[in-house]
Each structure stands twice: as structure tokens, then as C-alpha cells.
Design a protein around this motif. Structure first.
Motif, PDB file in Angstrom:
ATOM      1  N   ALA A   1       3.193  -9.658   2.731  1.00 34.01           N
ATOM      2  CA  ALA A   1       4.444 -10.090   3.360  1.00 34.01           C
ATOM      3  C   ALA A   1       5.616  -9.256   2.860  1.00 34.01           C
ATOM      4  O   ALA A   1       6.525  -8.890   3.626  1.00 34.01           O
ATOM      5  CB  ALA A   1       4.693 -11.579   3.084  1.00 34.01           C
ATOM      6  N   THR A   2       5.597  -8.914   1.567  1.00 32.89           N
ATOM      7  CA  THR A   2       6.649  -8.063   1.010  1.00 32.89           C
ATOM      8  C   THR A   2       6.540  -6.642   1.528  1.00 32.89           C
ATOM      9  O   THR A   2       7.558  -5.974   1.772  1.00 32.89           O
ATOM     10  CB  THR A   2       6.585  -8.083  -0.525  1.00 32.89           C
ATOM     11  OG1 THR A   2       7.028  -9.363  -0.989  1.00 32.89           O
ATOM     12  CG2 THR A   2       7.474  -7.020  -1.141  1.00 32.89           C
ATOM     13  N   VAL A   3       5.312  -6.149   1.717  1.00 29.12           N
ATOM     14  CA  VAL A   3       5.135  -4.801   2.266  1.00 29.12           C
ATOM     15  C   VAL A   3       5.795  -4.692   3.635  1.00 29.12           C
ATOM     16  O   VAL A   3       6.559  -3.757   3.917  1.00 29.12           O
ATOM     17  CB  VAL A   3       3.642  -4.438   2.371  1.00 29.12           C
ATOM     18  CG1 VAL A   3       3.462  -3.100   3.111  1.00 29.12           C
ATOM     19  CG2 VAL A   3       3.010  -4.359   0.990  1.00 29.12           C
ATOM     20  N   TRP A   4       5.513  -5.659   4.503  1.00 22.75           N
ATOM     21  CA  TRP A   4       6.060  -5.576   5.867  1.00 22.75           C
ATOM     22  C   TRP A   4       7.570  -5.783   5.861  1.00 22.75           C
ATOM     23  O   TRP A   4       8.289  -5.132   6.631  1.00 22.75           O
ATOM     24  CB  TRP A   4       5.359  -6.595   6.767  1.00 22.75           C
ATOM     25  CG  TRP A   4       3.868  -6.489   6.711  1.00 22.75           C
ATOM     26  CD1 TRP A   4       2.969  -7.483   6.446  1.00 22.75           C
ATOM     27  CD2 TRP A   4       3.074  -5.290   6.876  1.00 22.75           C
ATOM     28  NE1 TRP A   4       1.693  -6.994   6.438  1.00 22.75           N
ATOM     29  CE2 TRP A   4       1.710  -5.659   6.703  1.00 22.75           C
ATOM     30  CE3 TRP A   4       3.364  -3.961   7.150  1.00 22.75           C
ATOM     31  CZ2 TRP A   4       0.664  -4.735   6.795  1.00 22.75           C
ATOM     32  CZ3 TRP A   4       2.333  -3.034   7.239  1.00 22.75           C
ATOM     33  CH2 TRP A   4       1.002  -3.428   7.068  1.00 22.75           C
ATOM     34  N   LEU A   5       8.068  -6.650   5.003  1.00 23.22           N
ATOM     35  CA  LEU A   5       9.519  -6.799   4.907  1.00 23.22           C
ATOM     36  C   LEU A   5      10.160  -5.507   4.407  1.00 23.22           C
ATOM     37  O   LEU A   5      11.184  -5.065   4.940  1.00 23.22           O
ATOM     38  CB  LEU A   5       9.866  -7.967   3.988  1.00 23.22           C
ATOM     39  CG  LEU A   5      11.359  -8.244   3.810  1.00 23.22           C
ATOM     40  CD1 LEU A   5      11.631  -9.741   3.737  1.00 23.22           C
ATOM     41  CD2 LEU A   5      11.920  -7.571   2.563  1.00 23.22           C
ATOM     42  N   SER A   6       9.570  -4.894   3.401  1.00 20.48           N
ATOM     43  CA  SER A   6      10.178  -3.704   2.814  1.00 20.48           C
ATOM     44  C   SER A   6      10.277  -2.571   3.823  1.00 20.48           C
ATOM     45  O   SER A   6      11.223  -1.783   3.788  1.00 20.48           O
ATOM     46  CB  SER A   6       9.371  -3.250   1.593  1.00 20.48           C
ATOM     47  OG  SER A   6       8.132  -2.673   1.972  1.00 20.48           O
ATOM     48  N   ARG A   7       9.317  -2.490   4.741  1.00 17.27           N
ATOM     49  CA  ARG A   7       9.289  -1.371   5.675  1.00 17.27           C
ATOM     50  C   ARG A   7      10.020  -1.632   6.986  1.00 17.27           C
ATOM     51  O   ARG A   7      10.471  -0.686   7.640  1.00 17.27           O
ATOM     52  CB  ARG A   7       7.834  -1.001   5.977  1.00 17.27           C
ATOM     53  CG  ARG A   7       7.103  -0.431   4.770  1.00 17.27           C
ATOM     54  CD  ARG A   7       5.747   0.123   5.133  1.00 17.27           C
ATOM     55  NE  ARG A   7       5.142   0.798   3.981  1.00 17.27           N
ATOM     56  CZ  ARG A   7       4.020   1.494   4.030  1.00 17.27           C
ATOM     57  NH1 ARG A   7       3.364   1.616   5.174  1.00 17.27           N
ATOM     58  NH2 ARG A   7       3.532   2.058   2.953  1.00 17.27           N
ATOM     59  N   PHE A   8      10.124  -2.899   7.374  1.00 20.26           N
ATOM     60  CA  PHE A   8      10.623  -3.171   8.725  1.00 20.26           C
ATOM     61  C   PHE A   8      11.859  -4.058   8.786  1.00 20.26           C
ATOM     62  O   PHE A   8      12.425  -4.231   9.859  1.00 20.26           O
ATOM     63  CB  PHE A   8       9.500  -3.786   9.581  1.00 20.26           C
ATOM     64  CG  PHE A   8       8.361  -2.852   9.820  1.00 20.26           C
ATOM     65  CD1 PHE A   8       8.431  -1.890  10.802  1.00 20.26           C
ATOM     66  CD2 PHE A   8       7.233  -2.902   9.020  1.00 20.26           C
ATOM     67  CE1 PHE A   8       7.385  -1.005  11.014  1.00 20.26           C
ATOM     68  CE2 PHE A   8       6.179  -2.017   9.225  1.00 20.26           C
ATOM     69  CZ  PHE A   8       6.257  -1.056  10.223  1.00 20.26           C
ATOM     70  N   VAL A   9      12.282  -4.628   7.681  1.00 17.99           N
ATOM     71  CA  VAL A   9      13.503  -5.439   7.671  1.00 17.99           C
ATOM     72  C   VAL A   9      14.575  -4.676   6.908  1.00 17.99           C
ATOM     73  O   VAL A   9      14.399  -4.331   5.743  1.00 17.99           O
ATOM     74  CB  VAL A   9      13.263  -6.817   7.029  1.00 17.99           C
ATOM     75  CG1 VAL A   9      14.577  -7.594   6.964  1.00 17.99           C
ATOM     76  CG2 VAL A   9      12.221  -7.592   7.821  1.00 17.99           C
ATOM     77  N   GLU A  10      15.663  -4.415   7.582  1.00 13.81           N
ATOM     78  CA  GLU A  10      16.763  -3.646   6.996  1.00 13.81           C
ATOM     79  C   GLU A  10      17.822  -4.605   6.464  1.00 13.81           C
ATOM     80  O   GLU A  10      18.267  -5.519   7.166  1.00 13.81           O
ATOM     81  CB  GLU A  10      17.366  -2.728   8.058  1.00 13.81           C
ATOM     82  CG  GLU A  10      18.449  -1.804   7.534  1.00 13.81           C
ATOM     83  CD  GLU A  10      18.969  -0.886   8.628  1.00 13.81           C
ATOM     84  OE1 GLU A  10      18.463   0.237   8.739  1.00 13.81           O
ATOM     85  OE2 GLU A  10      19.878  -1.307   9.379  1.00 13.81           O
TER      86      GLU A  10
END
Length: 587
Positions: free
Chosen positions: A406-415
Motif C-alpha cells: 500500500a505504501t509502494v503504490w502511494l509513494s509512486r502514484f499519490v502526489e
């Protein structure tokens, strides 16, 4: 009103500006919770698990920069606080924990539920003490709070069960005067660092959370040095977005190739307010300058040529004052090719990530080919979910994320654009933090949007505190990446050639569970329904759980994939296929 131990503590918390206290009620805490009941502007938030209470208090402290408060009663109640308090300690944020204890006369007798709190919290707390006399207050409370605020850590104050209602003989009020010091490094060290930077052709900044308060100064330094800016995860807040023309994203396993290249291509690396722990991701053979408020942090991750101990903003301003107007060997302007190359790589990587995040990606030729290998059941891509949330969430939203994918996807796609804020268990790496941290964040401001990126494993670990959201009608939006896996563990196993084992989760329909609890639940299984479902979640008043079935075989390619990792995945997949076929043949 009688000045009891409980009343003095609770009145002091109110005076400090504390608005919520999180915990689970119980015997030794009864005098304290009753004092909270009769105190205006101080709310008791009864949780279902003390670990959730400690996470919530830690979240409030991290977001507000002030004291978070939680309570746990005798024995197991205080033990349950421990994991959330470790998260606060590792996050360097001030939290006061009030721990219950057996009656004074029973201390040391192995009484029912007796636990030695001073020993239990010895590693996690910067201050711990047991009150044995009413007249130790208010001084002991003042000392505990000053330690928590001054040393940015956890203070634990233990209150025996028969002490809370006892009265003080003194009427002295509690006093909490404390000013944060502003420190600067020695001028000779600043001059030495400036000389090294002046002689450097290619400088890269690695910027962490400790630099967030000095944003404009750091941007000015990046401009002066023509330096790309690699961000740690916790520096996304404050340094990400189109208003920063120097940032190239993150490094490490959740990072990108542009950031990795920016570090590798530099001849000088300048660390600002970061204790980035992953030694394998620091390039070798570089000149390194590090700025940190803690002398003990200098050089403990990578060898340092010049260490500058001081406040990031003050130190950066000193560096700017000492840097030459025209670097030696130049025509007056610093070469910007290193910055431009890094930014070009970053934008290229972002374009590729945007294509992966398109919900229609799997319908194209390349997408169909990819799906035939890693998403044959046509589950929703987690990249697509994170990207839609990013696009539709408020520009002042608070985000929390569970440790793992969940942190991986947030780090890459949530600005972290606008006034967005971000917290997670990024130093301790605990599971189950996102939902209780969102609980604490929402209590700070019930009108502000709070979005929790929950892993299915993390959510189910503290599932009971969904009821806390419902009871207090906290409008948190829980986005569940439901891949039926402990995803990060699966990835770790496969990259070293092991087939996944023990990672499969037999999940319920989380949306149905939420509905049964009185929370709006939305379940999404079709990529075509994704955007509509996210909009509905954000538009629905009150707490909402959005259960999205995501692809369990999604791979987050690290910034510097190695041949060994590639072979590891290949071998693991072969083993998984063989095992699967073997299982089928026995049916």
C-alpha cells in the motif's frame, strides 16, 4: 474542586491544548477518565485496542507537532500500547502515555495483572516514572511532558490504581514553559562544505523530513547548485509537486530509476535532514556532506566528508551565504546538465507509470500481453486505484498508509501537492497502522478529508477499531488494497527465488463487514467501475470502507533491479507453477 492526582493531570493536559485522549477504560484509569468526562474541550476516545490508541496519539502528534496522549490500564492494557509507542519513538514525535498500575501496597508482590511498567517501557521511552505520592505532582508531570516535547519522544507516567483520587497538599499549578532551540554548525565546517560544493560539477541533494520546515531555503540551494533533489518518503510532503522543479522522486526499493541515476551520477551528495537507513542505496566513492540536528546521525549510514550539526534551515542559509557567486572554473554560471538529465529521466519514468495506471491499460495490445502473464483473472491494478484516488482526493487531504505494498503504490502514484500531509509507520515498519493513524488524524479536524491506504493484512489485524470510527462518526475514507496476500512478504520471497508461502489471506468481504458494523461499504471488482466507486466513497458522508480487489501478482520494479532479483523472480514463478500443477493433480 479537589486537586486530586487525576484532576491535576487532566487539567494540565487541557492547558497544554490536548483535545483528545485515546485509550481503553479500566480500573486504574477510572479516576482519570472521570476527570476527562467533566472537563470541557477534552474528549475521551474509547478505542477497541490500546495499540490503536497509541497509533492515533502518535498520528496527532506528527501532524500537529504537539503532544499526543494515550492511556492504558493495569498490565495488559499498558502492554498493548507498546507497539504504537514504538512507532512514535521511531518517528521522533512527542507522546505522553499514562499507564495504570496495581495499588501502591501491592507493588512488587506479583499481584494480579502486575507488570513492571518502568522496565517494560525502558527501551521505548525517553522518560518513565511511577508516581508513588500525590505530592510528586505537578513536578513529575512537568518533567515527563518536557522530556516528550524537548526530546521528541515518548514519556510514560505510571499511576497506581489507588492514587488517582488522592489529593495534593500543594496548590502549585503545572508549568510547561519550553522553547525549541535553534542550532547552527561551526562556521569553519560551513566554509569547508561550501568549498567542496563550489568545486563539485554534479551535486545531488537527498532531502528528508527534517528539511520540510526549510522548504524555500532548500529550493534556493538546489537552484544555486543546479542539483536534482531525491526525496525520502517522508519528504514527499513539502517537496513534491509541480512547484518544485528540482525533485526527481524517491530512491530505495520504492524509488525510481531517475532518482537512482541522480545519486549515482553525482560527484557530491548533500544530505539534508535525513537519516535514510538503506546503505545499499547510497552510491560509493562520492564526496558526502550531511546536515542533521543530531550529531549521532552524522555518518552512521554512509561515510561523510563534512558533517554539519544544526537546524536545516539555518544551516542551508549559512551555506548559501558562503557559496561563491561564480564557482571556480566556470564562466559565471553553473552547468545545469546534471539537473536537466535527471529531470528528463524522471519525467520519462512518470509517463510510463501513468500508462500503467490507466484503468484501460489491460485492453491494449501490450496490456493484454502483460495480463496474460501476471493478471489472468483481470483484477484491478493497484496502480490504477492509487492514481484515481490521487486525482479525486482533496488538495489538503491527510493520507496514511499501511506498511507494505500500500505504501509502494502511494509513494509512486499519490502526489503530496497543495497542503496534503502524509504519515505512516515509515521508521518502525509496523503492520496495521493506517486505520488507527487515520482515526487520530480525523479527530484533529472532522471537516478535513482523511484517506487511509490499507493493506488487507494490516486492516484485518486491528479490524475492531472500525467500530471506533463508527461510534465517533469519523468520516475517514478507508481504501483497501485487497489482494488477498501479504504482498510485500510475497515479493520478498520471490525476489530471492522462493515460492510464496504463508502469504495467502482468506479474506472476508470487507465491504460487507463494514456494512454490518454500520459503516458504508463499497466493493469493487471490475476496473470499469473503479473511478465511479472512488467518487462515491469520497462523496458519501461519514466513514466509508472501499474494498477493491487488486491484482495479487503485481510487481513493483525497484529503482535498480539486479540480475539476481530477475533470476529470483523467474525461479520463484517456476516453483509456484510446478507446485500449483502438483496441487491440481491431487484433486
Amino acid at each position: 474542586m479537589a486537586r486530586t492526582v487525576a484532576r491535576v493531570i487532566v487539567d494540565a493536559l487541557s492547558e497544554l491544548g490536548v483535545h483528545q485522549v485515546f485509550g481503553v477504560v479500566g480500573d486504574a484509569l477510572n479516576p482519570l477518565t472521570d476527570a476527562i468526562r467533566t472537563t470541557e474541550n477534552l474528549e475521551w476516545v474509547g478505542c477497541r485496542h490500546e495499540e490503536a490508541a497509541a497509533f492515533a496519539a502518535s498520528a496527532q502528534s506528527q501532524l500537529s507537532g504537539t503532544l499526543g496522549v494515550c492511556m492504558g490500564t493495569v498490565g495488559p492494557g499498558s502492554v498493548h500500547l507498546l507497539n504504537g509507542l514504538y512507532d512514535a519513538a521511531k518517528s521522533h514525535t512527542p507522546v505522553l502515555a499514562i499507564a495504570g498500575q496495581v495499588p501502591l501496597a501491592e507493588l512488587g508482590t506479583d499481584y494480579f495483572q502486575e507488570v513492571d511498567n518502568d522496565a517494560l517501557f525502558s527501551d521505548v521511552a525517553v522518560f518513565r516514572a511511577t508516581i508513588t505520592s500525590p505530592d510528586q505532582l505537578p513536578q513529575m508531570l512537568e518533567t515527563a511532558v518536557r522530556h516528550a516535547l524537548g526530546r521528541k519522544g515518548v514519556a510514560v507516567l505510571t499511576v497506581p490504581g489507588d492514587l488517582g483520587e488522592r489529593e495534593l497538599t500543594s496548590d502549585r499549578p503545572a508549568r510547561f514553559s519550553l522553547n525549541a532551540p535553534l542550532s547552527r554548525p561551526e562556521e569553519s565546517a560551513v566554509r569547508r562544505a561550501a568549498e567542496l560544493l563550489d568545486r563539485s560539477e554534479r551535486v545531488t541533494l537527498l532531502v528528508g523530513r527534517g528539511a520540510r520546515a526549510a522548504r524555500e531555503d532548500v529550493l534556493a540551494l538546489a537552484d544555486r547548485l543546479a542539483a536534482p533533489m531525491v526525496l525520502t518518503l517522508k519528504a514527499k510532503e513539502g517537496f513534491e509537486g509541480d512547484t518544485n522543479p528540482f525533485q526527481v522522486g524517491q530512491t530505495g526499493l520504492i524509488g525510481n530509476p531517475a532518482a537512482a541515476s541522480a545519486l549515482q551520477d553525482a560527484d557530491t551528495l548533500l544530505l539534508l535532514g535525513t537519516d535514510f537507513p538503506y546503505r545499499d542505496w547510497y552510491p560509493e566513492g562520492k564526496t558526502v556532506i550531511q546536515v542533521d540536528t543530531e550529531a549521532a546521525h552524522i555518518g552512521r549510514r554512509v561515510p561523510v566528508d563534512v558533517g554539519l550539526v544544526g537546524d536545516t534551515g539555518a544551516t542551508v542559509r549559512d551555506l548559501l551565504a558562503h557559496l561563491a557567486a561564480e564557482p571556480p572554473g566556470t564562466d559565471g554560471a553553473r552547468d545545469r546538465s546534471h539537473l536537466e538529465k535527471a529531470r528528463e529521466r524522471f519525467e520519462h519514468w512518470r509517463e510510463g507509470q501513468a500508462r500503467l495506471a490507466d484503468p484501460a491499460h489491460d485492453k491494449g495490445l501490450l496490456g493484454r500481453m502483460r495480463s496474460s502473464l501476471d493478471n489472468r483473472t483481470h483484477d484491478i491494478r493497484p496502480e490504477a486505484l492509487a492514481a484515481v484516488v490521487d486525482r479525486l482526493a482533496d488538495d489538503d487531504a491527510v493520507f496514511t498508509s499501511d506498511t507494505g505494498m500500500a505504501t509502494v503504490w502511494l509513494s509512486r502514484f499519490v502526489e503530496m501537492r497543495g497542503e496534503r500531509q502524509l504519515i505512516g509507520s515509515y521508521n518502525l515498519g509496523s503492520m496495521a497502522n493506517a486505520m488507527p493513524q487515520a482515526l487520530g488524524a480525523q479527530c484533529l479536524d472532522r471537516e478535513r478529508q482523511v484517506v487511509a491506504f490499507c493493506g488487507d493484512g494490516g486492516l484485518s489485524m486491528l479490524l475492531g477499531d472500525l467500530m471506533t470510527l463508527k461510534t465517533h462518526q469519523l468520516p475517514v475514507k478507508l481504501v483497501v488494497f485487497d489482494n488477498r496476500r501479504l504482498g510485500m512478504v510475497k515479493l520478498e520471497q520471490e525476489q530471492v527465488g522462493l515460492p510464496e508461502f504463508g502469504t495467502v489471506l482468506d479474506n472476508p468481504d470487507f465491504a460487507a463487514v463494514a456494512t454490518a458494523m454500520g459503516i458504508a461499504g463499497i466493493r469493487v471488482t471490475d476496473p470499469a467501475d473503479l473511478e465511479k466507486a472512488v467518487r462515491r466513497a469520497f462523496d458519501t458522508p461519514g466513514p466509508v470502507l472501499l474494498d477493491v480487489l487488486t491484482n495479487p501478482d503485481e510487481i513493483a520494479v525497484p529503482a535498480k533491479p539486479t540480475v539476481e532479483q530477475g533470476w529470483g523472480f523467474a525461479v520463484a514463478k517456476v516453483k509456484e507453477i510446478v507446485r500449483s500443477h502438483g496441487d491440481d493433480s491431487t484433486l
